[in-house]
Design an enzyme around this catalytic site. Structure first.
Site, PDB file in Angstrom:
ATOM      1  N   GLY A  12     -12.271 -23.963  31.792  1.00 49.63           N
ATOM      2  CA  GLY A  12     -10.930 -24.520  31.580  1.00 49.63           C
ATOM      3  C   GLY A  12     -10.264 -23.858  30.386  1.00 49.63           C
ATOM      4  N   GLY A 120     -20.578 -23.708  30.629  1.00 49.32           N
ATOM      5  CA  GLY A 120     -20.801 -22.992  31.899  1.00 49.32           C
ATOM      6  C   GLY A 120     -20.684 -21.486  31.718  1.00 49.32           C
ATOM      7  CG  ASP A 143     -14.430 -31.762  27.309  1.00 56.11           C
ATOM      8  OD1 ASP A 143     -13.213 -31.988  27.220  1.00 56.11           O
ATOM      9  OD2 ASP A 143     -15.037 -31.683  28.395  1.00 56.11           O
ATOM     10  CG  MET A 185      -9.172 -33.940  29.902  1.00 61.59           C
ATOM     11  SD  MET A 185      -8.807 -32.188  30.014  1.00 61.59           S
ATOM     12  CE  MET A 185      -7.929 -32.154  31.574  1.00 61.59           C
ATOM     13  N   GLY A 186     -12.882 -35.485  28.540  1.00 58.00           N
ATOM     14  CA  GLY A 186     -14.214 -35.670  27.956  1.00 58.00           C
ATOM     15  C   GLY A 186     -15.167 -36.085  29.049  1.00 58.00           C
ATOM     16  CG  HIS A 289      -4.890 -30.433  33.404  1.00 60.86           C
ATOM     17  ND1 HIS A 289      -5.109 -31.418  34.322  1.00 60.86           N
ATOM     18  CD2 HIS A 289      -5.934 -29.575  33.496  1.00 60.86           C
ATOM     19  CE1 HIS A 289      -6.230 -31.166  34.970  1.00 60.86           C
ATOM     20  NE2 HIS A 289      -6.754 -30.054  34.486  1.00 60.86           N
ATOM     21  NE  ARG A 292      -7.794 -27.342  30.463  1.00 59.30           N
ATOM     22  CZ  ARG A 292      -8.352 -27.390  31.670  1.00 59.30           C
ATOM     23  NH1 ARG A 292      -9.311 -28.261  31.907  1.00 59.30           N
ATOM     24  NH2 ARG A 292      -7.973 -26.592  32.627  1.00 59.30           N
TER      25      ARG A 292
HETATM   26  O1  F6P Z   1     -14.269 -29.035  30.365  1.00 58.57           O
HETATM   27  C1  F6P Z   1     -12.954 -29.134  29.994  1.00 58.57           C
HETATM   28  C2  F6P Z   1     -12.191 -30.045  30.924  1.00 58.57           C
HETATM   29  O2  F6P Z   1     -10.889 -30.143  30.406  1.00 58.57           O
HETATM   30  C3  F6P Z   1     -12.816 -31.420  31.118  1.00 58.57           C
HETATM   31  O3  F6P Z   1     -12.542 -32.294  30.069  1.00 58.57           O
HETATM   32  C4  F6P Z   1     -12.216 -31.834  32.441  1.00 58.57           C
HETATM   33  O4  F6P Z   1     -13.029 -32.740  33.138  1.00 58.57           O
HETATM   34  C5  F6P Z   1     -12.134 -30.548  33.185  1.00 58.57           C
HETATM   35  O5  F6P Z   1     -12.081 -29.519  32.235  1.00 58.57           O
HETATM   36  C6  F6P Z   1     -10.941 -30.486  34.086  1.00 58.57           C
HETATM   37  O6  F6P Z   1     -10.984 -29.332  34.827  1.00 58.57           O
HETATM   38  P1  F6P Z   1      -9.800 -28.820  35.787  1.00 58.57           P
HETATM   39  O7  F6P Z   1      -8.920 -27.965  34.947  1.00 58.57           O
HETATM   40  O8  F6P Z   1     -10.493 -28.062  36.842  1.00 58.57           O
HETATM   41  O9  F6P Z   1      -9.079 -30.022  36.310  1.00 58.57           O
END
Ligand code: F6P
Length: 365
Positions: A12, A120, A143, A185-186, A289, A292
Site C-alpha cells: 500500500g 510483505g 500501520d 486503518m490497522g 484511504h 494514506r
Molecule cells: O497495510 C496498509 C493498509 O493501509 C492496511 O491498513 C489496510 O488494511 C490495507 O493497507 C488496505 O489495502 P488496500 O489499499 O488494498 O485497500
C-alpha cells in the site's frame, strides 16, 4: 555504461514514498558511476512485457518530496514469487517468476535493488536476497507494524490525519449529543487508533490487540451520554474484533490472507451496540484511504530523506540483505530476515496504553 540501481515501491502507498525516491536519486547523483531506474508498480514493471521502467534522474524527482503516493506506482497484489495467471477456465493460479526477474535485472545492468515497502514487500526482498540479489530494504507502513525499526515514515502523517478528523467529529458529536464511531486503518496493530484516541480525546479505543466486550464499551458510553445529553467518540481500528468474533472482512476471495480486504468493523460495532440496547444516536465515519493520501508531514519527509540517503549508501557499502532502520533515535541497519520475523504490535502493558487508560479511554476490556 553506468551501474544501475533499481528502485521499487511495493504494498500500500503511504505519504513519504516520493521523498525516499528523491533522496536516493539525489545521493546517487553525487556518484559519477551510478544511475537510478524505477520499476513501475513494484516489481511488476520488470516482469511485464514490454518492461515498464522509469529513468529517475534529478529532473524526474524535482519537487516530489511534498507529494503523496509514489511516482513509480505500487501494488499490493502478486509479486515475482506469486504472479497471478488466469487459465482458460478462468481460474487463477500463481507462478514463480523470480528467476526470470533476476535474469532481466542482469540484462538491464542492475547491480543493486532498493525495495521500499512493508512486511510483505520485505519478505519478497529476503527471498530475492537468498537467490543472490543485491538488495536493500527501506521500511514503509502507515500501520507502524514493522518490528526492527522504532518507526517508519507515513505513520505520523496518518496519525495526524486521524487526529484532525477526530477533532472535527468531536464538535459535531457534541452539538448533536451523539456517539460517533471512527474507523481507522490497522490490520494487526492498533497504533493509529491508539495515537489518535489519545491525541483527539476519544472515550473508547478498540484495537486488534485487545478483543472488546460490548458491555464494557456500553458502560463507558453510558457515563458520557445520559438521557440523550452528552456525547462520545469511539476510535476503532479496522482489525479490531469482539470477544466472540473475528476480524470483519469486506472481501475474502484471496489465496493470500494479507490480501483479504478488511472492512466493516465500524458498522458491526454500531449494530452490536444497538442490539445490546444502547439508545444513543450513532453515526459512523470510515476514514479509509484518506489516511494514506496527500502530503507527508515535515517529520515524515525528514525521516524519508534519511532512509533514502542511507539506503543508497548501503548499496555503495554493499550492505545487502539489510534494511535501514531507526533504533533509539539513531539511523542504523538491521537484517531483513530479522525485520520480518515478527509484527510490531501495541504492547497492552506499555506506558502508552497506561496513559490512555488514565485519561479514561476504555479498550472494551
Ligand atoms: O497495510 C496498509 C493498509 O493501509 C492496511 O491498513 C489496510 O488494511 C490495507 O493497507 C488496505 O489495502 P488496500 O489499499 O488494498 O485497500
Amino acid at each position: 555504461m553506468k551501474n544501475r540501481c533499481l528502485v521499487a515501491t511495493g504494498g500500500g502507498d503511504c505519504p513519504g514514498l516520493n521523498a525516499v525516491i528523491r533522496a536516493i536519486v539525489k545521493r546517487a547523483s553525487l556518484e559519477k558511476d551510478w544511475e537510478i531506474i524505477g520499476s513501475i508498480d513494484a516489481f511488476n514493471g520488470i516482469l511485464h512485457d514490454p518492461m515498464e521502467i522509469k529513468e529517475l534522474d534529478l529532473q524526474a524527482v524535482a519537487g516530489i518530496h511534498v507529494r503523496g503516493g509514489t511516482i513509480i506506482g505500487t501494488t499490493n497484489k502478486g509479486g515475482p514469487f506469486n504472479w497471478p495467471v488466469q487459465d482458460k477456465k478462468g481460474d487463477w493460479h500463481y507462478e514463480d517468476r523470480s528467476a526470470e526477474m533476476l535474469r532481466k535485472l542482469e540484462f538491464l545492468n542492475v547491480k543493486a535493488v532498493i525495495n521500499i515497502g512493508g512486511d510483505g514487500s520485505q519478505r519478497i526482498s529476503q527471498q530475492l536476497y537468498e537467490m543472490g540479489c543485491n538488495i536493500v530494504g527501506v521500511p514503509k507502513t502507515i500501520d507502524n507494524d514493522l518490528a526492527a525499526t522504532d518507526t517508519t515514515f507515513g505513520f505520523p502523517t496518518a496519525v495526524e490525519i486521524a487526529t484532525e478528523s477526530l477533532d472535527k467529529l468531536v464538535t459535531t458529536a457534541a452539538s448533536h449529543h451523539r456517539l460517533l464511531i471512527m474507523e481507522v486503518m490497522g490490520r494487526e496493530a492498533g497504533w493509529i487508533a491508539l495515537h489518535a484516541a489519545i491525541a483527539g480525546g476519544a472515550e473508547v479505543c478498540l484495537i486488534p490487540e485487545i478483543k472488546y466486550d460490548i458491555e464494557k464499551v456500553i458502560q463507558r458510553i453510558n457515563k458520557r451520554i445520559i438521557n440523550g445529553r452528552g456525547f462520545a467518540n469511539i476510535v476503532i481500528a479496522e482489525g479490531a474484533s469482539p470477544l466472540q468474533g473475528r476480524m470483519s472482512y469486506q472481501e475474502m476471495n484471496s489465496d493470500i490472507p494479507e490480501n483479504a480486504r478488511l472492512g466493516g468493523a465500524d458498522f458491526r460495532l454500531m449494530r452490536e451496540l444497538q442490539e445490546a440496547g444502547l439508545t444513543a444516536e450513532i453515526r459512523v465515519t470510515t476514514l479509509g484511504h484518506l489516511q494514506r493520501g496527500g502530503k507527508p508531514i515535515a517529520s515524515d519527509r525528514i525521516l524519508a530523506a534519511q532512509f533514502g540517503v542511507k539506503a543508497f549508501e548501503m548499496v555503495l557499502d554493499k550492505e545487502f540483505g539489510k534494511m535501514v532502520a531507526i533504533c533509539n533515535g539513531k539511523l542504523t541497519t538491521v537484517s531483513i530476515a530479522e525485520a520480518i520475523e515478527q509484527y510490531n504490535l501495541v504492547d497492552i502493558d506499555s506506558d502508552l496504553v497506561h496513559t490512555a487508560r488514565s485519561l479514561g479511554i476504555s479498550f472494551g476490556d
